[in-house]
Each structure stands twice: as C-alpha cells, then as structure tokens.
Design a protein around this motif. Structure first.
Motif, PDB file in Angstrom:
ATOM      1  N   THR A  84       0.842  -1.193   0.000  1.00 21.53           N
ATOM      2  CA  THR A  84       0.000   0.000   0.000  1.00 21.53           C
ATOM      3  C   THR A  84       0.877   1.243   0.000  1.00 21.53           C
ATOM      4  O   THR A  84       2.047   1.203   0.390  1.00 21.53           O
ATOM      5  CB  THR A  84      -0.913   0.013   1.231  1.00 21.53           C
ATOM      6  N   GLU A 132     -12.773  -1.651  -6.687  1.00 25.80           N
ATOM      7  CA  GLU A 132     -12.240  -0.909  -5.559  1.00 25.80           C
ATOM      8  C   GLU A 132     -11.468  -1.825  -4.626  1.00 25.80           C
ATOM      9  O   GLU A 132     -10.439  -1.439  -4.065  1.00 25.80           O
ATOM     10  CB  GLU A 132     -13.382  -0.231  -4.793  1.00 25.80           C
ATOM     11  N   GLU A 168      -7.186  -1.729  -3.424  1.00 24.43           N
ATOM     12  CA  GLU A 168      -6.703  -1.670  -2.041  1.00 24.43           C
ATOM     13  C   GLU A 168      -5.843  -2.873  -1.675  1.00 24.43           C
ATOM     14  O   GLU A 168      -5.402  -2.991  -0.537  1.00 24.43           O
ATOM     15  CB  GLU A 168      -7.903  -1.587  -1.086  1.00 24.43           C
TER      16      GLU A 168
END
Length: 356
Positions: A84, A231, A235
């Motif tokens: 991330t 989505e 992530e």
C-alpha cells in the motif's frame, strides 16, 4: 662619475625581481617568512573537566550513530513495505530516518572531536629529500605515533575509541542488510512482458478509477490512465505492482497530425486521434509525463529522453534506445475507451533478455 650615471645600490637596500611583475623590483624584506602563529590553547587544553565533557559528547554521538544503524535494520525487518502507499511511505521513512541519524552521528562526532580533542598546533616540516636510512624511518614512525596519540585515538579515551570503531563498523550493515535481503526477491523478468491490460479493459482516470469516454477527450488534452478494476483490488497488495507496470499517458491529437497510428501488421491502434503510450521510460524506467502540445513530444524529466507521440513515440532525443510501447485502443458500444489488447512489447527499460 658623470651626472647621467646611476649610483650603485647600497648593500642595505637589496632588491629582488618578482617574476610575476615583469621587470619591476621590490624590496627583498617585503616577503619575510611570518612563521607559525602563536598557539592559542582551547578550553579543553587547559581544563581537564572540559576535555572530559567533550569526550563524553563525542562518545554519545557515536553511540547515537550506532542506534541509528540498528534502528534502520530493525525498521527494514519489522516494517517491510506491504504494497500500500501508506505502508511503503512508512517503511521508507523509518529506514531513512535510521540512516540519517547514523550518518549524522558519525559526521557531527568527527567534527566535534577534531575541534575539541585532537591536536590543533601547527607544525613546519622543512622540505628536503627523504632518505631511507634508519634515522629517517625512525623519525617518521615517531612523528606518526605522536600524531596518533595527540588525536586521542590510541592509549587514552578507551570508551570513545570503542564508540568510534563501533559506529564505523556497524554503519555499513544499514546498507548491506537491505541489499542482501533483496537478493531473494522476484527476478522473473518475464513479468515485464505482460500487464493488466487485455481486450475490453476500459481506460480509467488515475487515481480515481473513473472510466473515460472518447467524447470526454478533447484535442490537446492529456490523461493519466490506469486499467479499470474493482475498488477491492485497488486496495490490495498486488495493485501497487500491477499499476506500476500498466500506467499509461493518453493524448488526443488532430488525426491529420498523426504520421503513423498503425501496428506493424497494419492494424489501427488509435481512435480519432487518441493515442495511448506506456508512461515508463525505456531508458531506466522514470515516469514520462511532460507533454509539449506544439511539438507532440513527451519528455522524461530524469534524463531528458524525448519521444514523438505523433510518430509511434519514436525517440527523437536522449539516452533511451527504443520507443515507448503503445497501448492499442478503441471504443466499446457505450462509447468508453477500451484496450484492444496488452502492449505488443515489454514495457520499461531494456534488460538482459531484451537488449533493444
């Protein structure tokens, strides 16, 4: 002696010729040797307590450097990048802070040591031919030993000496450990031959992920593009890696400005002047994102490689040795821009399995 004859100079007024001054003469005593200035003792030279404080300060700075080295290694092991953006930033920040403290500790300690504890007297060594006789060697060895003792490295200040050598010995580990840890990474270069793009994948705006309609793209506009995905996937850990390979720069030109928009097989890879190319420079992989609207050139900010997007993104300047891979695009039934397929060639810089 006639009036036109010059009198001979008095011995008390010797003259010398300055080579840089041509024929000018100057008094010889103007260039007298000033000698070594008188030594001004420092506080640490006269006050043993001040010297002890300086020694403790230098030692603590070296210990701080050791802690910085250990901290950077711990951060590398315990806080690895998790894929991330926040995770990569945190890992990089902690490792960088550790390295900064380590280097700063060594640098400041060395400066403080030199200014407060090492000898600051000036010495003059007469220039002469050094002989190899025993007396000359003994003198040189004695001078070196006196310098070492005067610097405070040998003999006294054992704690400081230990901290000094400890900091210097441990610092390379802060660089070596990440390098050794990366040896077992993914060296599969074939992964650069394929990206997320496939037939029917919609082009989306980076970073929002909103699909792009051809009607939204005006002549001269530039879009930073990523593949449309869910989505949840954006992530995930895999998204950072996949996105880094699939990023695209899309521009709309007047169709008549395109000198070529076809594949080697003759297929059209653009749509009404809209072209899309990989953003990854084919030199060393920097992001190519500076667009010159008048010349239709894309510029890499790292090493100034320049590509002409009106002519298949061919190299027109700089160290890159091959063009940017083009993403073939078209529109779907709803008017959204979609990929016809993946890039026809590997993205990014050349590697040992791809020399051109």
């Amino acid at each position: 002696m006639s009036e036109n004859q010059n009198p001979q100079p008095d011995a008390s007024h010797e003259v010398t010729v300055a080579p840089e001054a041509g024929n000018a003469v100057v008094p010889a005593d103007r260039f007298t040797d000033p000698g070594v200035p008188e030594h001004k003792p420092r506080l640490t030279d006269t006050d043993p307590r001040a010297a002890k404080r300086a020694e403790r300060t230098v030692t603590l700075l070296f210990v701080l450097s050791i802690l910085g080295t250990v901290g950077s290694i711990v951060a590398y092991v315990l806080v690895p990048p998790d894929g991330t953006t926040g995770g990569v930033r945190l890992s990089t920040l902690l490792i960088g802070l550790g390295l900064a403290v380590s280097l700063l500790g060594i640098g400041v300690a060395g400066i403080h040591w030199a200014k407060t504890l090492m000898g600051d007297r000036e010495f003059v060594q007469e220039r002469h031919t050094l002989a190899t006789q025993g007396e000359a060697r003994e003198t040189a060895i004695r001078d070196m030993n006196e310098g070492l003792v005067d610097s405070g490295v040998v003999g006294r200040r054992g704690v400081l000496k230990g901290a000094f050598f400890g900091a210097l010995a441990l610092f390379p580990l802060a660089i070596a450990v990440p390098l050794i840890g990366s040896v077992g990474g993914d060296w599969n270069v074939s992964s650069f031959k394929h990206t997320m793009w496939k037939r029917g994948t919609r082009l989306a705006i980076d970073p929002s992920g909103r699909p792009i309609k051809a009607s939204d793209v005006t002549v001269g506009s530039v879009f930073h593009v990523i593949p449309e995905t869910t989505e949840e996937f954006r992530e995930s850990h895999e998204w950072v890696t996949e996105k880094s390979k699939a990023v695209v720069l899309m521009v709309r030109l007047n169709p008549e400005d395109l000198r070529t928009d076809q594949s080697p097989e003759g297929e059209t890879w653009s749509h009404e002047g809209i072209v899309a190319y990989s953003k990854i420079c084919t030199h060393v992989g920097c992001p190519v994102a500076l667009y010159e609207q008048q010349t239709h050139h894309l510029l890499c900010p790292c090493h100034q490689s320049t590509f002409d997007i009106a002519d298949s993104a061919k190299v027109v300047f700089g160290p890159a040795n091959r063009r940017l891979p083009q993403l073939p695009i078209t529109v779907d039934d709803e008017g959204y821009l979609v990929a016809q397929d993946d890039f026809a060639e590997p993205i990014g810089p050349s590697f040992w399995e791809r020399l051109k």
